[in-house]
Motif scaffolding. Structure first.
Motif, mmCIF file in Angstrom:
data_model
loop_
_atom_site.group_PDB
_atom_site.id
_atom_site.type_symbol
_atom_site.label_atom_id
_atom_site.label_comp_id
_atom_site.label_asym_id
_atom_site.label_seq_id
_atom_site.Cartn_x
_atom_site.Cartn_y
_atom_site.Cartn_z
ATOM 1 N N ALA A 31 -0.516 -5.950 -2.818
ATOM 2 C CA ALA A 31 -1.954 -5.792 -2.620
ATOM 3 C C ALA A 31 -2.641 -5.678 -3.966
ATOM 4 O O ALA A 31 -2.159 -4.987 -4.870
ATOM 5 N N GLN A 32 -3.749 -6.349 -4.091
ATOM 6 C CA GLN A 32 -4.559 -6.233 -5.298
ATOM 7 C C GLN A 32 -5.072 -4.795 -5.379
ATOM 8 O O GLN A 32 -5.506 -4.234 -4.379
ATOM 9 N N PRO A 33 -5.043 -4.193 -6.580
ATOM 10 C CA PRO A 33 -5.507 -2.811 -6.711
ATOM 11 C C PRO A 33 -6.984 -2.651 -6.350
ATOM 12 O O PRO A 33 -7.798 -3.553 -6.585
ATOM 13 N N VAL A 34 -7.316 -1.509 -5.812
ATOM 14 C CA VAL A 34 -8.703 -1.194 -5.466
ATOM 15 C C VAL A 34 -9.587 -1.280 -6.707
ATOM 16 O O VAL A 34 -10.726 -1.753 -6.636
ATOM 17 N N ALA A 35 -9.059 -0.868 -7.860
ATOM 18 C CA ALA A 35 -9.841 -0.846 -9.103
ATOM 19 C C ALA A 35 -10.391 -2.215 -9.488
ATOM 20 O O ALA A 35 -11.377 -2.296 -10.225
ATOM 21 N N ILE A 36 -9.753 -3.282 -8.995
ATOM 22 C CA ILE A 36 -10.258 -4.623 -9.315
ATOM 23 C C ILE A 36 -10.689 -5.375 -8.054
ATOM 24 O O ILE A 36 -10.593 -6.594 -7.973
ATOM 25 N N GLY A 37 -11.135 -4.609 -7.063
ATOM 26 C CA GLY A 37 -11.722 -5.209 -5.881
ATOM 27 C C GLY A 37 -10.786 -5.484 -4.731
ATOM 28 O O GLY A 37 -11.189 -6.082 -3.738
ATOM 29 N N GLY A 38 -9.548 -5.042 -4.842
ATOM 30 C CA GLY A 38 -8.587 -5.281 -3.771
ATOM 31 C C GLY A 38 -8.590 -4.181 -2.731
ATOM 32 O O GLY A 38 -9.325 -3.205 -2.826
ATOM 33 N N ARG A 39 -7.716 -4.332 -1.755
ATOM 34 C CA ARG A 39 -7.622 -3.351 -0.683
ATOM 35 C C ARG A 39 -6.662 -2.214 -1.018
ATOM 36 O O ARG A 39 -6.671 -1.172 -0.377
ATOM 37 N N GLY A 40 -5.768 -2.419 -2.009
ATOM 38 C CA GLY A 40 -4.791 -1.395 -2.352
ATOM 39 C C GLY A 40 -3.817 -1.164 -1.215
ATOM 40 O O GLY A 40 -3.695 -1.966 -0.301
ATOM 41 N N GLY A 41 -3.105 -0.051 -1.289
ATOM 42 C CA GLY A 41 -2.199 0.312 -0.208
ATOM 43 C C GLY A 41 -0.814 -0.300 -0.285
ATOM 44 O O GLY A 41 -0.004 -0.083 0.616
ATOM 45 N N ALA A 42 -0.548 -1.076 -1.315
ATOM 46 C CA ALA A 42 0.773 -1.683 -1.494
ATOM 47 C C ALA A 42 0.974 -1.920 -2.990
ATOM 48 O O ALA A 42 0.015 -1.918 -3.760
ATOM 49 N N PRO A 43 2.223 -2.107 -3.411
ATOM 50 C CA PRO A 43 2.464 -2.366 -4.838
ATOM 51 C C PRO A 43 1.745 -3.628 -5.307
ATOM 52 O O PRO A 43 1.461 -4.528 -4.517
ATOM 53 N N ASN A 44 1.457 -3.665 -6.602
ATOM 54 C CA ASN A 44 0.836 -4.845 -7.194
ATOM 55 C C ASN A 44 1.730 -5.370 -8.319
ATOM 56 O O ASN A 44 2.662 -4.685 -8.751
ATOM 57 N N PRO A 45 1.486 -6.584 -8.786
ATOM 58 C CA PRO A 45 2.346 -7.174 -9.814
ATOM 59 C C PRO A 45 2.463 -6.328 -11.092
ATOM 60 O O PRO A 45 3.521 -6.277 -11.704
ATOM 61 N N GLU A 46 1.389 -5.637 -11.465
ATOM 62 C CA GLU A 46 1.446 -4.828 -12.684
ATOM 63 C C GLU A 46 2.388 -3.640 -12.504
ATOM 64 O O GLU A 46 3.112 -3.269 -13.430
#
Length: 140
Positions: A31-46
């Motif tokens: 999931a894209q991080p909330v900090a960059i407009g995503g929904r969050g709630g799951a790991p991200n590539p970073e």
């Protein structure tokens, strides 16, 4: 060049997709991080990159340290912070900060071990010249 290990991970759906390794040990939603407009709630590539770099760098530190001192794996800790930054030209880039702690050695020895580990770690070698990597060292 001799391949020591190889793995394959398939990602479907990009930052908001799924990642699955060829051996089935890694199977997770992204999931894209909330900090960059995503929904969050799951790991991200970073986060995955930070985990990989910290694990690899920690192993490099342990390898170098064992050549000089009696040290166990749990005496080495690496915290990796990976950031996304917007450059002046509009491009997005990664930054990395590695906070390395080594128990049982003096500060000068710890600095020397980490400097050598940074020269030998495969992740460090892969990003050298491409990603700004800042390293801090603590000896306890």
């Amino acid at each position: 060049m001799k391949t020591l290990y190889s793995t394959k991970v398939d990602v479907v759906g990009g930052r908001n997709g799924t990642a699955t390794s060829d051996d089935g040990l890694l199977a997770l939603k992204l999931a894209q991080p909330v900090a960059i407009g995503g929904r969050g709630g799951a790991p991200n590539p970073e986060q995955l990159f930070a985990a990989g770099y910290a694990g690899c760098f920690g192993s490099a530190v342990i390898h170098v340290a064992r050549g000089r001192h009696r040290i166990s794996d749990d005496q080495v800790a690496v915290a990796a912070t990976v950031g996304l930054v917007s450059k002046d030209d509009g491009q997005i880039a990664l930054t990395v900060a590695l906070d390395v702690t080594i128990d049982g050695v003096d500060p000068e020895t710890a600095e020397a071990i980490v400097a050598e580990a940074h020269r030998t770690c495969p992740y460090s070698n892969a990003v050298r010249g491409n990603i700004d990597v800042q390293i801090s060292v603590t000896a306890r």
